[in-house]
Enzyme design. Sequence first.
Site, PDB file in Angstrom:
ATOM      1  N   CYS A 107      56.528  51.303  90.282  1.00  0.00           N
ATOM      2  CA  CYS A 107      57.062  51.273  88.779  1.00  0.00           C
ATOM      3  C   CYS A 107      56.527  52.669  88.152  1.00  0.00           C
ATOM      4  O   CYS A 107      57.110  53.192  87.193  1.00  0.00           O
ATOM      5  CB  CYS A 107      55.954  50.387  88.008  1.00  0.00           C
ATOM      6  SG  CYS A 107      54.199  50.416  88.305  1.00  0.00           S
ATOM      7  N   HIS A 161      50.499  66.783  98.857  1.00  0.00           N
ATOM      8  CA  HIS A 161      50.777  65.677  97.827  1.00  0.00           C
ATOM      9  C   HIS A 161      50.775  64.541  98.099  1.00  0.00           C
ATOM     10  O   HIS A 161      50.327  63.330  97.592  1.00  0.00           O
ATOM     11  CB  HIS A 161      52.279  66.082  97.329  1.00  0.00           C
ATOM     12  CG  HIS A 161      52.728  65.300  96.366  1.00  0.00           C
ATOM     13  ND1 HIS A 161      52.352  65.197  95.079  1.00  0.00           N
ATOM     14  CD2 HIS A 161      53.904  64.210  96.496  1.00  0.00           C
ATOM     15  CE1 HIS A 161      53.081  64.147  94.309  1.00  0.00           C
ATOM     16  NE2 HIS A 161      53.923  63.435  95.130  1.00  0.00           N
TER      17      HIS A 161
END
Length: 429
Positions: A50, A97
């Site tokens: 999401c 990351h």
Amino acid sequence: MALLTLGINHRTAPVEIRERVAFTPERMAEAFSELRAATGASEAGILSTCNRTELYLAGDDDCAPALLRWLAGFHELDAADLENVIYVHRDSDAVRHMMRVAAGLDSMVLGEPQILGQLKDAYALAREHNATGAFLSRLFEHTFSVAKRVRTETAIGENPVSVAYASVSMAHQIFADMSRNKALLIGAGKTIELVSRHLADAGVRDFLVANRTLERAQALAEIHGGKGIVLSEIPDYLADVDIVISSTASPLPILGKGAVERALKKRKHRPYFMVDIAVPRDIEPEVGGLADVYLYTVDDLRQVIEENVRSREGAAREAENLIASGVQDFLDQLRALDAVSTLKVFRSRAESLRDAETEKALRALRNGTDPETALRSLARGLTNKLLHQPSTQVRKAMAEGRTEVADLLRELYQLEMLDADEPTTTEKL
């Protein structure tokens, strides 16, 4: 091997854009089939939640432009519309990351644990579609190990404030005594399961769970003494609930403005509290414009979540240090693997030269050559062949001013500088 990550998340783009680049389960096979062919990458992974969509690619070349074009085309978008909302990380930055994502340091909710499970699911899906190889598999596995260390060695996950918790906290702003309210939960995944727990802790006793499959809806509802229904039955029950929280993987809205309008007429202005956690959204945005409806998306939960961020800043710094160490460990592993591969090639070449010179010497002996002459010829030939290519490259490097090559040669073979007049071993032979 070049590593590339291209993504979009809650910091770079609003939900209106994120939902347009989300990958639905139904299209994952198609995506993996096209992705590597379109970019030339040898390995690939896709994470779609999401709050973020990220693509991980490993290959010989930097394929960021091709990847952006493919992502836009796959979702029927103009690449120019995505250029300002995407981020790109390469090589060591891409490793860092991924580890930050897995540890929850890049999440809207700092330290939230769900993202690690979602990343593991993404890895499993990539393996299921034969999209990963040795490089990405090693990276994913190492990333999971680092994330586990962050969880166990820092307080980043203590008293977690998840999106689910933030949703229930906002409901308290509308309903003071939630024991008198009935909740409709749309979906039956991990997020909705967590929402149900927080609602129960907040006092909600009356639950209705709607899901595509009735069995899963009933299984979750029964935990709290509630009832499970299928999605098509929502309009029949909507007027009876006060809280609606939705999180599914549906590509299209499940709850529309018309259904809510009809339910509002029966409710006589009693307010609705709705949270749409899904991306793409489950509840039509127009529902938020109706009177007596308080509709929030995942992006509206920031205030509750930012308080969580401030409370965990110390743990986050500790986690960043562990990740920096994890990145270095991974890069060291890669260099060690590269060294092993290079040494194998080096040894194989030396053995080929040895075998060739040995065979030449044996032929000379069979033809009657004196053994001592054959042995000296073998030694001289092998030495010349072993040293020819390195000598040529060192002279070339020195002529170009790359004196470090000669320094490295001295370090590798532990050489001491010879006097200019002293003959070399080859000359002595």
